[in-house]
Design a protein around this motif. Structure first.
Motif, PDB file in Angstrom:
ATOM      1  N   GLU A 108       0.819  -1.134   0.025  1.00 47.62           N
ATOM      2  CA  GLU A 108       0.034  -0.007  -0.046  1.00 47.62           C
ATOM      3  C   GLU A 108       0.868   1.102  -0.039  1.00 47.62           C
ATOM      4  N   VAL A 109       0.330   2.248  -1.083  1.00 49.39           N
ATOM      5  CA  VAL A 109       0.963   3.671  -0.876  1.00 49.39           C
ATOM      6  C   VAL A 109      -0.141   4.579  -0.319  1.00 49.39           C
ATOM      7  N   HIS A 110       0.164   5.227   0.677  1.00 49.49           N
ATOM      8  CA  HIS A 110      -1.004   6.165   1.427  1.00 49.49           C
ATOM      9  C   HIS A 110      -0.514   7.395   0.799  1.00 49.49           C
ATOM     10  N   VAL A 111      -1.427   8.206   0.160  1.00 46.20           N
ATOM     11  CA  VAL A 111      -1.215   9.480  -0.216  1.00 46.20           C
ATOM     12  C   VAL A 111      -2.309  10.460   0.429  1.00 46.20           C
ATOM     13  N   VAL A 119     -10.795  12.364  -5.593  1.00 50.66           N
ATOM     14  CA  VAL A 119     -10.003  11.019  -5.983  1.00 50.66           C
ATOM     15  C   VAL A 119     -10.411   9.955  -5.018  1.00 50.66           C
ATOM     16  N   ARG A 120     -10.672   8.836  -5.420  1.00 54.05           N
ATOM     17  CA  ARG A 120     -10.954   7.730  -4.469  1.00 54.05           C
ATOM     18  C   ARG A 120      -9.769   6.657  -4.689  1.00 54.05           C
ATOM     19  N   SER A 121      -9.468   6.151  -3.372  1.00 50.45           N
ATOM     20  CA  SER A 121      -8.551   4.799  -3.271  1.00 50.45           C
ATOM     21  C   SER A 121      -8.861   3.832  -4.390  1.00 50.45           C
ATOM     22  N   VAL A 122      -7.948   3.285  -4.793  1.00 51.92           N
ATOM     23  CA  VAL A 122      -8.005   2.293  -5.753  1.00 51.92           C
ATOM     24  C   VAL A 122      -6.627   1.242  -5.788  1.00 51.92           C
ATOM     25  N   GLY A 123      -6.966   0.098  -6.087  1.00 51.46           N
ATOM     26  CA  GLY A 123      -5.919  -0.834  -5.828  1.00 51.46           C
ATOM     27  C   GLY A 123      -4.920  -0.737  -4.801  1.00 51.46           C
ATOM     28  N   TYR A 124      -3.498  -0.420  -4.987  1.00 48.92           N
ATOM     29  CA  TYR A 124      -2.666  -0.494  -3.786  1.00 48.92           C
ATOM     30  C   TYR A 124      -2.528   1.088  -3.132  1.00 48.92           C
ATOM     31  N   VAL A 125      -3.424   1.914  -3.755  1.00 47.98           N
ATOM     32  CA  VAL A 125      -3.282   3.253  -3.326  1.00 47.98           C
ATOM     33  C   VAL A 125      -4.391   3.733  -2.386  1.00 47.98           C
ATOM     34  N   LEU A 126      -4.100   3.961  -1.166  1.00 54.69           N
ATOM     35  CA  LEU A 126      -5.109   4.438  -0.211  1.00 54.69           C
ATOM     36  C   LEU A 126      -4.891   6.293  -0.132  1.00 54.69           C
ATOM     37  N   VAL A 127      -5.962   6.675  -0.730  1.00 50.67           N
ATOM     38  CA  VAL A 127      -6.261   8.046  -0.795  1.00 50.67           C
ATOM     39  C   VAL A 127      -6.926   8.911   0.394  1.00 50.67           C
ATOM     40  N   GLU A 128      -6.320   9.564   0.950  1.00 47.90           N
ATOM     41  CA  GLU A 128      -6.900  10.490   2.167  1.00 47.90           C
ATOM     42  C   GLU A 128      -7.068  11.897   1.729  1.00 47.90           C
ATOM     43  N   ARG A 129      -8.570  12.348   1.709  1.00 52.33           N
ATOM     44  CA  ARG A 129      -8.684  13.750   1.536  1.00 52.33           C
ATOM     45  C   ARG A 129      -8.407  14.305   2.783  1.00 52.33           C
ATOM     46  N   THR A 130      -7.910  15.675   2.930  1.00 55.27           N
ATOM     47  CA  THR A 130      -7.852  16.098   4.313  1.00 55.27           C
ATOM     48  C   THR A 130      -7.792  17.712   4.298  1.00 55.27           C
ATOM     49  N   HIS A 131      -8.376  18.335   5.209  1.00 47.70           N
ATOM     50  CA  HIS A 131      -8.027  19.839   5.315  1.00 47.70           C
ATOM     51  C   HIS A 131      -6.899  20.358   5.843  1.00 47.70           C
ATOM     52  N   ARG A 132      -6.130  19.172   6.346  1.00 45.52           N
ATOM     53  CA  ARG A 132      -4.650  19.658   6.946  1.00 45.52           C
ATOM     54  C   ARG A 132      -3.578  19.172   6.176  1.00 45.52           C
ATOM     55  N   LEU A 133      -3.730  19.503   4.939  1.00 49.98           N
ATOM     56  CA  LEU A 133      -2.531  19.181   4.011  1.00 49.98           C
ATOM     57  C   LEU A 133      -1.263  19.746   4.424  1.00 49.98           C
ATOM     58  N   PRO A 134      -0.111  19.266   4.784  1.00 48.02           N
ATOM     59  CA  PRO A 134       0.653  19.704   5.261  1.00 48.02           C
ATOM     60  C   PRO A 134       1.985  20.248   4.124  1.00 48.02           C
ATOM     61  N   GLU A 135       2.630  21.097   4.434  1.00 44.03           N
ATOM     62  CA  GLU A 135       3.947  21.385   3.447  1.00 44.03           C
ATOM     63  C   GLU A 135       4.792  20.279   3.237  1.00 44.03           C
ATOM     64  N   PRO A 136       5.013  19.591   2.062  1.00 45.79           N
ATOM     65  CA  PRO A 136       5.744  18.493   1.831  1.00 45.79           C
ATOM     66  C   PRO A 136       7.362  18.538   2.247  1.00 45.79           C
ATOM     67  N   ILE A 137       7.930  17.634   2.613  1.00 41.99           N
ATOM     68  CA  ILE A 137       9.255  17.504   2.719  1.00 41.99           C
ATOM     69  C   ILE A 137       9.689  16.842   1.484  1.00 41.99           C
ATOM     70  N   VAL A 138      10.526  17.090   0.551  1.00 42.18           N
ATOM     71  CA  VAL A 138      10.840  16.268  -0.810  1.00 42.18           C
ATOM     72  C   VAL A 138      12.357  15.765  -0.433  1.00 42.18           C
ATOM     73  N   ARG A 139      12.133  14.451  -0.636  1.00 41.87           N
ATOM     74  CA  ARG A 139      13.155  13.697  -0.513  1.00 41.87           C
ATOM     75  C   ARG A 139      13.347  12.664  -1.898  1.00 41.87           C
ATOM     76  N   SER A 140      14.428  12.694  -2.700  1.00 43.32           N
ATOM     77  CA  SER A 140      14.614  12.065  -3.623  1.00 43.32           C
ATOM     78  C   SER A 140      13.510  12.323  -4.838  1.00 43.32           C
ATOM     79  N   GLY A 141      13.166  13.489  -4.791  1.00 43.90           N
ATOM     80  CA  GLY A 141      12.087  13.934  -5.751  1.00 43.90           C
ATOM     81  C   GLY A 141      10.621  13.579  -5.441  1.00 43.90           C
ATOM     82  N   VAL A 142      10.592  13.003  -4.290  1.00 52.50           N
ATOM     83  CA  VAL A 142       9.378  12.412  -3.652  1.00 52.50           C
ATOM     84  C   VAL A 142       8.769  13.271  -2.487  1.00 52.50           C
ATOM     85  N   PRO A 143       7.635  14.012  -2.576  1.00 46.17           N
ATOM     86  CA  PRO A 143       7.006  14.810  -1.620  1.00 46.17           C
ATOM     87  C   PRO A 143       6.501  14.136  -0.799  1.00 46.17           C
TER      88      PRO A 143
END
Length: 338
Positions: A108-111, A119-143
């Motif tokens: 599973e990859v949780h986004v 956008v809904r969860s599908v397959g191996y992807v767990l999609v969570e909608r949030t009002h508290r979307l944080p500032e991303p920390i980018v590592r190796s190009g991945v937020p």
């Protein structure tokens, strides 16, 4: 389409999507016909469909990086990775393994995505909608979500306290986040799934560093012995540092340790563990140790040993061991054990 034109377009695709993952819309914008895009994903074609609207520009098995990239493309702009995958990318090593599905599906990859996006969860992807979307920390190009958010998002979906203990305590011990930051994140998030993390975080705040130590703490309470302190520095009468005791019973100078091999990541670390035990004993502490497996398989036997060890410690004169170096006037954190 001439061979020269085909070759040029292939080069453009490779340079535009170096990971070999793109949305169908991106490919159409690059000049491909939408029907052609999906036709190339049919059996025997040069591409494959990874997720709805997400295309793998290859025929082999996707790598983890390609799976993560596909999950982010599914989430859309501002999507970021959280949960266990983010924890691993931040450097947390303990905790549950990201298991693949029974049919060999990806782990599973949780986004996280903005609450306004549909956008809904599908397959191996767990999609969570949030009002508290944080500032991303980018590592190796991945937020990524910040460490505390990633840990709490992962912990809320774990049902074994031991897994939660390993995850949260490793984040704190490695200096990746603080107990306070984890506590604030738990308070800010939905209460759903936070009962176990709340209890575990209290133990981590009191010094527990592993699932085995959490079990040990529970057994100590069952043994109904005097109050103990967890993961404290111990010094001899001359003020020399002896080591960090997993469990320290100050009134009788007794040490109880859980000999978890997870800490012995190298021969040097194992030697340090043995030397620490010898130092405690030579300085007069009454020392006993328990394997984590025995905590689970023979808890009553462990309790009996603890009671007998305590009585033996109480029966001899207490040595002048302390949890603060001479003249400090306060407890001392001491060097960290391996």
């Amino acid at each position: 389409m001439s061979s020269t034109r085909t070759r040029t377009r292939s080069e453009v695709v490779r340079s535009t999507f170096p990971l070999g993952v793109a949305t169908a819309r991106q490919l159409v914008a690059l000049g491909f016909n939408e029907r052609t895009v999906y036709k190339r994903c049919l059996p025997g074609g040069p591409w494959r469909r990874l997720l709805p609207g997400i295309i793998g520009l290859f025929t082999g098995t996707p790598t983890l990086e390609q799976h993560v990239r596909a999950a982010l493309l599914l989430g859309g702009p501002d999507a970021l990775v959280t949960g266990l995958e983010a924890c691993r990318r931040h450097g947390i090593r303990r905790g549950p393994v990201r298991a693949t599905g029974n049919n060999g599906s990806p782990a599973e990859v949780h986004v996280l995505i903005p609450a306004s996006r549909q956008v809904r969860s599908v397959g191996y992807v767990l999609v969570e909608r949030t009002h508290r979307l944080p500032e991303p920390i980018v590592r190796s190009g991945v937020p990524l979500a910040p460490v505390a958010r990633a840990c709490v998002d992962a912990a809320r979906r774990l049902d074994r306290p031991g897994d939660v203990t390993e995850l949260l305590s490793d984040a704190v011990q490695r200096g990746l986040c603080t107990i306070g930051a984890l506590g604030e994140e738990i308070e800010e998030t939905s209460r759903r799934g936070t009962a176990i993390p709340r209890g575990v975080l209290q133990d981590v705040a009191e010094g527990v560093r592993s699932a085995a130590e959490r079990q040990a703490k529970a057994l100590w309470k069952q043994a109904r012995l005097p109050e103990a302190r967890w993961n404290v520095p111990v010094f001899d009468e001359a003020g020399r540092f002896l080591g960090i005791a997993d469990c320290w019973v100050d009134d009788v100078a007794m040490v109880w340790e859980t000999e978890s091999t997870e800490w012995h990541i190298s021969p040097a670390d194992h030697d340090a563990t043995v030397e620490r035990a010898a130092a405690f004993t030579a300085a007069g502490a009454v020392y006993t140790a328990t394997k984590p497996k025995k905590l689970r398989t023979d808890p009553q036997g462990v309790i009996a040993t603890l009671r007998a060890t305590y009585e033996r410690a109480r029966a001899r004169p207490r040595p002048g061991l302390t949890t603060a170096p001479r003249g400090s006037g306060k407890p001392h954190s001491g060097p960290q054990r391996p």
